[in-house]
Design an enzyme around this catalytic site. Structure first.
Site, PDB file in Angstrom:
ATOM      1  N   GLU A   1       0.841  -1.199   0.000  1.00 48.68           N
ATOM      2  CA  GLU A   1       0.000   0.000   0.000  1.00 48.68           C
ATOM      3  C   GLU A   1       0.879   1.253   0.000  1.00 48.68           C
ATOM      4  O   GLU A   1       1.870   1.346   0.716  1.00 48.68           O
ATOM      5  CB  GLU A   1      -0.892  -0.002   1.244  1.00 48.68           C
ATOM      6  CG  GLU A   1      -1.784   1.211   1.389  1.00 48.68           C
ATOM      7  CD  GLU A   1      -2.618   1.180   2.670  1.00 48.68           C
ATOM      8  OE1 GLU A   1      -3.635   1.896   2.736  1.00 48.68           O
ATOM      9  OE2 GLU A   1      -2.251   0.421   3.607  1.00 48.68           O
TER      10      GLU A   1
ATOM     11  N   LYS B   1      -9.282   2.407  -2.580  1.00 49.65           N
ATOM     12  CA  LYS B   1      -9.494   1.701  -1.314  1.00 49.65           C
ATOM     13  C   LYS B   1     -10.925   1.935  -0.840  1.00 49.65           C
ATOM     14  O   LYS B   1     -11.462   3.039  -0.932  1.00 49.65           O
ATOM     15  CB  LYS B   1      -8.495   2.198  -0.272  1.00 49.65           C
ATOM     16  CG  LYS B   1      -8.491   1.423   1.044  1.00 49.65           C
ATOM     17  CD  LYS B   1      -7.343   1.890   1.934  1.00 49.65           C
ATOM     18  CE  LYS B   1      -7.262   1.115   3.220  1.00 49.65           C
ATOM     19  NZ  LYS B   1      -6.086   1.518   4.050  1.00 49.65           N
TER      20      LYS B   1
ATOM     21  N   CYS C   1      -5.133  -3.052   1.937  1.00 53.31           N
ATOM     22  CA  CYS C   1      -4.972  -3.163   3.394  1.00 53.31           C
ATOM     23  C   CYS C   1      -6.292  -3.435   4.114  1.00 53.31           C
ATOM     24  O   CYS C   1      -6.780  -4.551   4.124  1.00 53.31           O
ATOM     25  CB  CYS C   1      -4.269  -1.926   3.940  1.00 53.31           C
ATOM     26  SG  CYS C   1      -3.466  -2.244   5.546  1.00 53.31           S
TER      27      CYS C   1
END
EC number: 6.3.5.1
Length: 544
Positions: A41, A113, A149
């Site tokens: 990330e 994300k 993540c």
């Protein structure tokens, strides 16, 4: 499919340096036959960038670096973490935490994300807008489910359900052949085992392989431990990357693989986290050497040992600064430690300075008995001399206090708290002993006399820590419940601890917040450190 895992150490805001690291890792994976390469990330950015994101030129420079990186990528795609703009026409935050699939000199796909953590050390809602939908990327006949993540963390591994969406389930329901996760998951003791268990369960539930690439290295207070993972739905975790170091590895998902077993020794993981945290803090801030006070005690000994391992003994300069109350054994232990570590240690007496300071203040203190004021004078004289050495020689000064002391204020502001990095400030005293004994498992690194003697600040005659503090085993157990688990006094008492002692510790922790907010940044190794993940007011009257 052969997946290349590029577990790299990125520096926040160093776009050219991070791009170079990514290209080197990408090419190493190509040499091993990778068909796709995955990175952590924000691997192009460094994590966490915090309010740098808000600087007007930060994201544009990130996008310039992304374009350059894309121009260097050939047919084999690179999946890289970066920051993008949100569409100005769309409502919400101005930026996106993003991943880009680069191939044939271009950006082939961009992924946002979905789940943005705002707890503990994370504050992503401050900057980023979440993805509105999760869709697989079609690539050469395969459907790639790309997550970033937090997107892969399940409710079972959070303190409570935090989100009303499940990106993994959305992707699986839409049909994917593999789940890929770009991660920057910081270390604390026990975290690698938690991640491994979670990734195994995600692979089993999703019914597809999971490739998880975690960041490695340290940025400010956070250490990223790597330990990248590959899990198969029918075999569990079949690959775990090395911890606390950069690495590349190509994993063939279609080759026969067996589950891996990893031995996780807590003292070894704490040691490696501290070494990496110190090394990167020194390197990334532009220092090359450090200095510290050597008291003959266990805390300064461990700090010196970490520094010598991280930087090499020739880059560590210790001062032993005896006062009228310092024992000869403490000075001798400091010298033996320096010899064992191969570091420099000079002796500078402070007795004369201490006498002069007391004489200078005597007219103002006439008729008043000596107390903690005179104890703190000695610590502040030492701080003055250590800061002078730091200024003159260009060393970064390390503070040596542990978490137990910092919690209850058993430290002197502008004295032993002087410095640029508090190396063991998140290591409870009992853990300090554990790591030191582990370090001595094959030979004496830290003198056994340092480990075995009763701890003392040596600021008054025959002083011992336990004159004013409970035994460290009891103190640390109560602190873990109060600070890390955030239990109430009543809950701690119900666990079997004496109420008056619990209330004394609780009050000491609360009253000393003002000190901790002036302390040097520390290296986080527990689940709740004093620092960016614990935001407490100084002025408050809550007792509980």
């Amino acid at each position: 499919m052969k997946i290349g895992i590029a577990q790299i150490n990125a520096t926040v805001g160093d776009f050219p340096g991070n791009a170079k690291r990514l290209l080197e890792a990408y090419r190493a994976c190509l040499d091993e036959g990778a068909e796709l390469v995955i990175t952590p990330e924000m691997s192009l950015v460094g994590y966490p960038p915090r309010d740098l994101v808000l600087k007007s030129s930060f994201v544009p420079k990130c996008l310039q670096a992304l374009d350059y990186l894309a121009s260097e990528i050939g047919e084999v795609p690179l999946l890289v973490g970066y920051i993008d703009h949100n569409d100005p026409a769309d409502p919400g935050k101005p930026f996106r935490n993003a991943a880009a699939l680069l191939s044939d000199g271009e950006v082939q796909a961009r992924i946002w994300k979905t789940l943005l953590p705002t707890y503990d050390v994370f504050d992503e809602w401050r900057y980023f807008e979440p993805a509105e939908r999760c869709q697989a990327i079609e690539w050469k006949g395969r459907r790639l489910g790309v997550t970033i993540c937090e997107d892969i963390w399940t409710d079972a591994y959070l303190q409570r359900p935090l989100y009303d969406r499940d990106p993994v389930r959305e992707l699986v329901d839409g049909g994917v052949d593999i789940l890929l996760n770009l991660s920057a998951s910081p270390f604390h003791l026990g975290k690698p085992e938690v991640r491994s268990r979670m990734i195994r369960e995600v692979a089993t539930a999703a019914g597809v392989p999971v490739v998880y690439c975690n960041s490695v290295g340290a940025n400010d207070q956070l250490v990223f431990d790597g330990h990248s993972l590959v899990a198969l739905p029918d075999r569990g975790v079949v690959f775990e990357g090395r911890g606390f170091e950069e690495m590349t590895q190509v994993v063939d998902l279609e080759a026969p693989m067996t589950p891996v077993e990893v031995d996780r020794e807590s003292a070894a993981e704490l040691w490696r986290a501290l070494v990496l945290g110190l090394r990167d803090y020194v390197r990334k801030t532009g220092f090359s050497s450090v200095c510290l006070g050597l008291s003959g005690g266990i805390d300064s000994a461990l700090t010196a040992a970490v520094a010598a391992e991280a930087l090499g003994g020739e880059q560590v300069h210790g001062l032993t600064l005896p006062s009228p109350y310092s024992s000869g054994g403490s000075v001798e232990d400091s010298m033996v430690l320096a010899k064992n570590l191969g570091i420099r240690c000079d002796r500078v007496e402070i007795s004369a300075i201490f006498k002069e300071v007391k004489a200078t203040m005597a007219p103002l203190f006439e008729g008043l008995a000596e107390d903690v004021t005179e104890e703190n004078m000695q610590a502040r004289i030492r701080g003055l001399l250590l800061m002078a050495l730091s200024n003159k020689m260009g060393h970064l000064l390390l503070t040596t206090g542990n978490k137990s002391e910092l919690a209850v204020g058993y430290c002197t502001i502008y004295g032993d708290m002087c410095g640029g990095l508090a190396v063991i400030s998140d290591l409870p005293k009992t853990r300090v002993y554990e790591v030191c004994r582990w370090l001595n498992r094959e030979r004496e690194v830290i003198p056994w006399s340092t480990i075995d003697k009763p701890p003392s600040a040596e600021l008054r005659p025959d002083q011992k820590d336990q004159d004013t503090l409970p035994e460290y085993e009891v103190l640390d157990a109560i602190l873990e419940m109060y600070v890390e688990r955030q239990c109430s006094v009543d809950e701690i008492v119900e666990a079997g601890y004496e109420e008056s002692l619990v209330r004394w510790i609780q009050r000491r922790v609360d009253l000393n917040e003002w000190k901790r907010q002036q302390a040097a940044p520390g290296i986080r190794v527990t689940s709740k450190a004093f620092g960016m993940g614990r935001r407490m007011p100084i002025v408050q009257r809550f007792v509980g």
